[in-house]
Scaffold this motif. Sequence first.
Motif, short mmCIF file in Angstrom:
data_model
loop_
_atom_site.label_atom_id
_atom_site.label_comp_id
_atom_site.label_asym_id
_atom_site.label_seq_id
_atom_site.Cartn_x
_atom_site.Cartn_y
_atom_site.Cartn_z
N GLY A 1 44.96 40.27 44.40
CA GLY A 1 43.57 40.68 44.44
C GLY A 1 42.92 40.12 45.68
O GLY A 1 43.49 39.28 46.38
N PRO A 2 41.70 40.57 46.00
CA PRO A 2 41.02 40.09 47.20
C PRO A 2 40.66 38.62 47.12
O PRO A 2 40.60 38.04 46.02
N GLU B 1 40.02 41.48 40.09
CA GLU B 1 38.86 41.95 40.86
C GLU B 1 37.60 41.51 40.13
O GLU B 1 37.46 41.74 38.92
N GLY B 2 36.71 40.81 40.83
CA GLY B 2 35.44 40.43 40.24
C GLY B 2 35.55 39.56 39.02
O GLY B 2 34.73 39.66 38.10
N VAL C 1 46.39 42.68 38.72
CA VAL C 1 45.40 42.78 39.78
C VAL C 1 44.07 42.22 39.29
O VAL C 1 43.57 42.61 38.22
N SER D 1 38.35 36.66 44.30
CA SER D 1 38.31 37.48 43.09
C SER D 1 38.51 36.67 41.82
O SER D 1 38.23 37.16 40.72
N ARG E 1 41.07 50.70 43.36
CA ARG E 1 41.16 49.27 43.65
C ARG E 1 42.56 48.74 43.38
O ARG E 1 43.04 47.85 44.11
#
Length: 248
Positions: free
Chosen positions: A37-38, A216-217, A214, A41, A236
């Motif tokens: 993930g980014p 995210e957020g 994954v 995250s 995403r």
Amino acid sequence: MEAAAELLDIRKELSGTRVLDGATLSLAAGRIHALVGPGGSGKTLILKTLCTLLPPDSGQVVLFGEPVDFLAPEGLRRTRARIGVQFQNLALFDFLSVRDNVAFPLEADASAAPPQDVERRVLAILDAVRLPGAAALEIQSLSGGMQRRVAIARAAVSDADFLVFDDPSGGLDPVTTSRIFALISEIQARRRCTVVIASHDIDRLARVCEDFHVVEGGRVIFSGTLAEGRNHADPRVRTFLDVTDART
């Protein structure tokens, strides 16, 4: 399939910011999992929660089939004895030798191994991570790749059932990175333990990992195989998994 570790609707705030927002994750036992993930995250915080180093504000952590009680010190000690961790910043003690860094989890917990067994385990794991003869060296004298291998050795020395690696190849060259991932795979294959690796290196994760998750957020938005992720409806997910499958 039996889960070695689970997070159930985990929420966590740090400095007034919600960093984990209902994170739910299940890691099947005896497999190698990728956590991607980014940046920012929540991957590292998820790992810390799985390792019982970060108690959640709400939600439940289940390890080895038992809910974790963060207010029970003795139960936490027993649970943590079954977990090996390689931290993102390595967290090696620069005032200790390679041998003493690797032996630290065993010597810090007298019940982990009898004194006569510590030396044997340390030398065996140093040999496994291809650092024979390095026991007496100082940490500062090692290259970045060697330091990573020392951190992996420390995580694996106690025959843990659950191994956690946070960015195990950060800052390393491609050749050393490939060796680090191969080493983790070899350790898992030998022990059949459960492994989770947080990394941005999808190509190399694809070579060793069976399941991908994954983030995210502050939530886990996908869990499944690499092939499933590459064909997922959520863009995403595809952003982080749409790479050539290095195992084919």
